[in-house]
Enzyme design. Structure first.
Site, mmCIF file in Angstrom:
data_model
loop_
_atom_site.group_PDB
_atom_site.id
_atom_site.type_symbol
_atom_site.label_atom_id
_atom_site.label_comp_id
_atom_site.label_asym_id
_atom_site.label_seq_id
_atom_site.Cartn_x
_atom_site.Cartn_y
_atom_site.Cartn_z
ATOM 1 N N LYS A 195 35.273 -13.387 15.892
ATOM 2 C CA LYS A 195 35.083 -14.843 15.944
ATOM 3 C C LYS A 195 34.629 -15.272 14.553
ATOM 4 C CE LYS A 195 32.678 -18.164 16.500
ATOM 5 N NZ LYS A 195 32.620 -19.186 15.442
ATOM 6 N N GLU A 270 23.018 -9.043 10.813
ATOM 7 C CA GLU A 270 22.853 -9.262 9.361
ATOM 8 C C GLU A 270 22.474 -10.721 9.192
ATOM 9 O OE1 GLU A 270 22.951 -7.109 6.967
ATOM 10 O OE2 GLU A 270 23.500 -5.455 8.264
ATOM 11 N N CYS A 304 23.518 -14.557 1.250
ATOM 12 C CA CYS A 304 22.357 -14.163 2.046
ATOM 13 C C CYS A 304 21.275 -13.507 1.188
ATOM 14 C CB CYS A 304 22.798 -13.225 3.162
ATOM 15 S SG CYS A 304 23.834 -11.883 2.580
ATOM 16 N N GLU A 400 14.725 -20.274 4.053
ATOM 17 C CA GLU A 400 16.034 -20.093 3.412
ATOM 18 C C GLU A 400 16.707 -21.467 3.287
ATOM 19 O OE1 GLU A 400 19.270 -18.258 5.688
ATOM 20 O OE2 GLU A 400 19.760 -17.054 3.933
HETATM 21 P P1 NAD Z 1 25.176 -19.446 11.923
HETATM 22 O O1 NAD Z 1 24.189 -18.522 12.530
HETATM 23 O O2 NAD Z 1 25.062 -20.885 12.207
HETATM 24 O O3 NAD Z 1 26.662 -19.035 12.352
HETATM 25 C C1 NAD Z 1 27.158 -17.732 12.159
HETATM 26 C C2 NAD Z 1 28.220 -17.445 13.189
HETATM 27 O O4 NAD Z 1 27.617 -17.483 14.482
HETATM 28 C C3 NAD Z 1 29.355 -18.469 13.233
HETATM 29 O O5 NAD Z 1 30.557 -17.796 13.497
HETATM 30 C C4 NAD Z 1 28.977 -19.349 14.401
HETATM 31 O O6 NAD Z 1 30.086 -19.962 15.021
HETATM 32 C C5 NAD Z 1 28.338 -18.337 15.336
HETATM 33 N N1 NAD Z 1 27.392 -18.905 16.300
HETATM 34 C C6 NAD Z 1 26.644 -20.023 16.176
HETATM 35 N N2 NAD Z 1 25.917 -20.218 17.294
HETATM 36 C C7 NAD Z 1 26.208 -19.195 18.130
HETATM 37 C C8 NAD Z 1 25.769 -18.828 19.428
HETATM 38 N N3 NAD Z 1 24.885 -19.563 20.099
HETATM 39 N N4 NAD Z 1 26.252 -17.691 19.984
HETATM 40 C C9 NAD Z 1 27.139 -16.927 19.315
HETATM 41 N N5 NAD Z 1 27.600 -17.229 18.092
HETATM 42 C C10 NAD Z 1 27.137 -18.352 17.498
HETATM 43 O O7 NAD Z 1 25.118 -19.125 10.372
HETATM 44 P P2 NAD Z 1 25.950 -19.805 9.183
HETATM 45 O O8 NAD Z 1 25.337 -21.115 8.893
HETATM 46 O O9 NAD Z 1 27.397 -19.741 9.509
HETATM 47 O O10 NAD Z 1 25.716 -18.773 7.993
HETATM 48 C C11 NAD Z 1 24.647 -18.831 7.135
HETATM 49 C C12 NAD Z 1 23.626 -17.779 7.480
HETATM 50 O O11 NAD Z 1 24.236 -16.490 7.488
HETATM 51 C C13 NAD Z 1 22.530 -17.707 6.462
HETATM 52 O O12 NAD Z 1 21.289 -17.595 7.125
HETATM 53 C C14 NAD Z 1 22.838 -16.429 5.696
HETATM 54 O O13 NAD Z 1 21.732 -15.840 5.068
HETATM 55 C C15 NAD Z 1 23.412 -15.572 6.762
HETATM 56 N N6 NAD Z 1 24.216 -14.471 6.193
HETATM 57 C C16 NAD Z 1 23.719 -13.186 6.235
HETATM 58 C C17 NAD Z 1 24.430 -12.134 5.653
HETATM 59 C C18 NAD Z 1 23.899 -10.721 5.676
HETATM 60 O O14 NAD Z 1 24.664 -9.791 5.427
HETATM 61 N N7 NAD Z 1 22.627 -10.510 5.962
HETATM 62 C C19 NAD Z 1 25.665 -12.386 5.034
HETATM 63 C C20 NAD Z 1 26.143 -13.708 5.022
HETATM 64 C C21 NAD Z 1 25.409 -14.743 5.607
#
Ligand code: NAD
Length: 496
Positions: A195, A270, A304, A400
């Site tokens: 997804k 992650e 991240c 963040e």
């Molecule tokens: P997000 O958590 O809003 O979304 C991430 C994914 O989760 C998307 O595909 C989204 O559709 C899905 N999602 C959202 N709500 C959900 C739910 N209730 N159930 C299941 N899936 C759901 O994050 P974002 O805004 O897309 O990304 C930014 C964040 O990702 C930042 O906090 C960043 O630090 C983190 N990130 C971490 C890493 C790592 O390797 N640690 C790498 C990249 C990004």
């Protein structure tokens, strides 16, 4: 100004409104609903993609389940898995420019940088994982079994593919993050339902075409586009999923972790970060300032492990901050299709608003904006910003922001630097800028983060596990650690 010309294949891919792959079928959402994708550099609509329903996700998981339990894939040998993964990497190499352009249009990042970074790192990673496919080992053990002293035994431990993997990823490195999940899953013999992030499914959809072209059997890799709240949640709750692997925010990651614990689904998370960049007094200040600027401003700060907190030993604080502000002020902002641009737009109007709120919060609380602190459009641009005169406990330092905003604080000595670096709910990465070997080696074990870089920042390699301490997550991507997360151990005891 060198604006990249879009390849005919890029335009064609977008114009034909890509669909999702469930089993062998490229499909619309069951109820025909779609969602619009936008070009972050202009705010204009790029195309629409299916908005998957719960039923779509269930069908995708079922296809992955059947492919894992009962298909030629479940009997593939390591050599075939290695060759298929290598073939997929070759196809990505062939289409690297197309993938980079899609990433640019969909995410806003520079197409030129995406080609050499995002796409190339993804290819390198798949090739690295292809190598592991033939090296997954169990072990044999000489056992005692004290309760059966007169018997003889043969005992061994198998390492087996975990099963159906539900992968959910963020929008900041859409292709790379998808490959971090796909690589170990396909190397070990798992099947996958991916997804992608709501905002950025295009490269995942192109990748899916390449998976088919490489010759993977139907159902091994499925992709559902849609929202987190519907499609992501449906994947998380599906009892046929054996392992969840999530990259995204800590808030959503915590929810997924709780749901996974309820069903004992294997899970790796992650999550977010607030990584410190520590500049010691003896550092080469020129490279430290350039390194600190790139640690926060690369990918518009949407990384991240971005170095979003800067700690500089007090006597050099003003100089390092002034140098970073100089670099920031010279950065050219614009479309990622323009190769002369240093920084693109943020992913969305929502993200621009979020970053802007933090900058305003800083202003209102009396912090000094050393540079930047402006936003503009059309598109979702925020100028690279450095903020000083903030307290370690300020939300700007503790939370963040996920944008091109650096907070800088001076420190007095090594202990002070370590105390502030570790004073964070997160623990993804940290960099130390110093040539004092003894100090660096004293500091490395005391930093609470999954990665420590010395005289560089956010430098990744497929062989190095990547992941977080504390609120930055559970488990590791990359390296052999990833293979461990996509396999289960089975102990076998044979009475002879
Ligand atoms: P997000 O958590 O809003 O979304 C991430 C994914 O989760 C998307 O595909 C989204 O559709 C899905 N999602 C959202 N709500 C959900 C739910 N209730 N159930 C299941 N899936 C759901 O994050 P974002 O805004 O897309 O990304 C930014 C964040 O990702 C930042 O906090 C960043 O630090 C983190 N990130 C971490 C890493 C790592 O390797 N640690 C790498 C990249 C990004």
């Amino acid at each position: 100004m060198a604006i990249a010309t879009l390849l005919p294949a890029t335009t064609a891919f977008i114009q034909r409104a890509p669909r999702m792959l469930i089993g062998a079928e490229w499909v619309e959402a069951a109820d025909g609903q779609t969602m619009p994708l936008r070009n972050p550099a202009t705010g204009e609509q790029l195309c629409v993609v299916p908005r998957a329903t719960v039923d779509d996700v269930d069908r995708a998981v079922l296809a992955a389940r059947q492919a894992f339990d009962d298909s030629p894939w479940s009997r593939t040998r390591p050599r075939e898995r290695q060759n298929l993964l290598w073939k997929l990497a070759d196809l990505m190499q062939r289409d690297a420019e197309l993938l980079a352009q899609l990433e640019c249009l969909n995410n806003g990042k520079s197409a030129a940088v995406a080609q050499v970074m995002d796409v190339q790192l993804a290819i390198d990673f798949l090739r690295y994982m292809a190598g592991w496919a033939t090296k997954i080992e169990g072990s044999s053990v000489e056992v005692s079994v004290p309760l059966m002293p007169d018997q003889q035994f043969h005992s061994f431990i198998r390492r087996e593919a975990v099963g159906v993997v539900g992968a959910i990823v963020a929008w900041n490195f859409p292709l790379l993050l998808a490959c971090w999940k796909l690589g170990p899953a396909l190397a070990t013999g798992c099947t996958v339902v991916l997804k992608p992030a709501d905002e950025t499914p295009l490269t995942a959809l192109k990748l899916t075409e390449l998976v088919q072209e490489a010759g993977y059997p139907d159902g091994v890799f499925n992709v559902v586009t849609g929202t987190g709240i519907t499609a992501g949640a449906a994947l998380t709750h599906n009892p046929r999923v054996d392992k969840l692997t999530f990259t995204g925010s800590t808030a959503v990651g915590k929810e997924i972790g709780k749901i996974a614990m309820d069903s004992m689904t294997r899970v790796t998370l992650e999550l977010g970060g607030k990584s410190p960049t520590i500049v010691m007094a003896d550092a080469d200040l020129g490279s430290a300032a350039a390194g600190a600027a790139s640690a926060i401003f690369f990918n518009q700060g949407q990384v991240c492990c971005a170095g979003s907190r800067l700690y500089v030993q007090r006597k050099h604080f003003d100089k390092v901050v002034a140098d970073i502000a100089g670099i920031a002020n010279a950065m050219k902002l614009g479309s990622g299709l323009d190769a002369s641009v240093d920084m693109g737009p943020l992913i969305s109007a929502r993200q621009q608003e979020r970053v802007w709120r933090y900058i305003e919060m800083g202003r209102e609380s009396g912090a000094t904006i050393a540079c930047g602190g402006e936003q503009f459009g059309p598109g979702y641009f925020v100028k690279p910003t450095v903020i000083v005169d903030v307290d370690q406990q300020h939300s700007l330092v503790q939370e963040e922001i996920f944008g091109p905003v650096l907070v800088a604080i001076p420190f007095d000595d090594e202990a002070d630097a370590l105390r502030m670096a570790n004073d964070s709910p997160y623990g993804l990465g940290a960099s130390i800028w110093s040539n004092d070997l003894a100090a660096v080696h004293r500091m490395i074990p005391r930093i609470k983060s999954g990665s420590v870089w010395v005289n560089c920042h956010s430098a990744l390699d497929p062989a190095l596990p990547f992941g977080g301490y504390k609120m930055s997550g559970v488990g590791r991507e990359m390296g052999y650690a990833a293979i461990e997360h996509y396999t289960e151990l089975k102990s076998v005891l044979i009475k002879l």
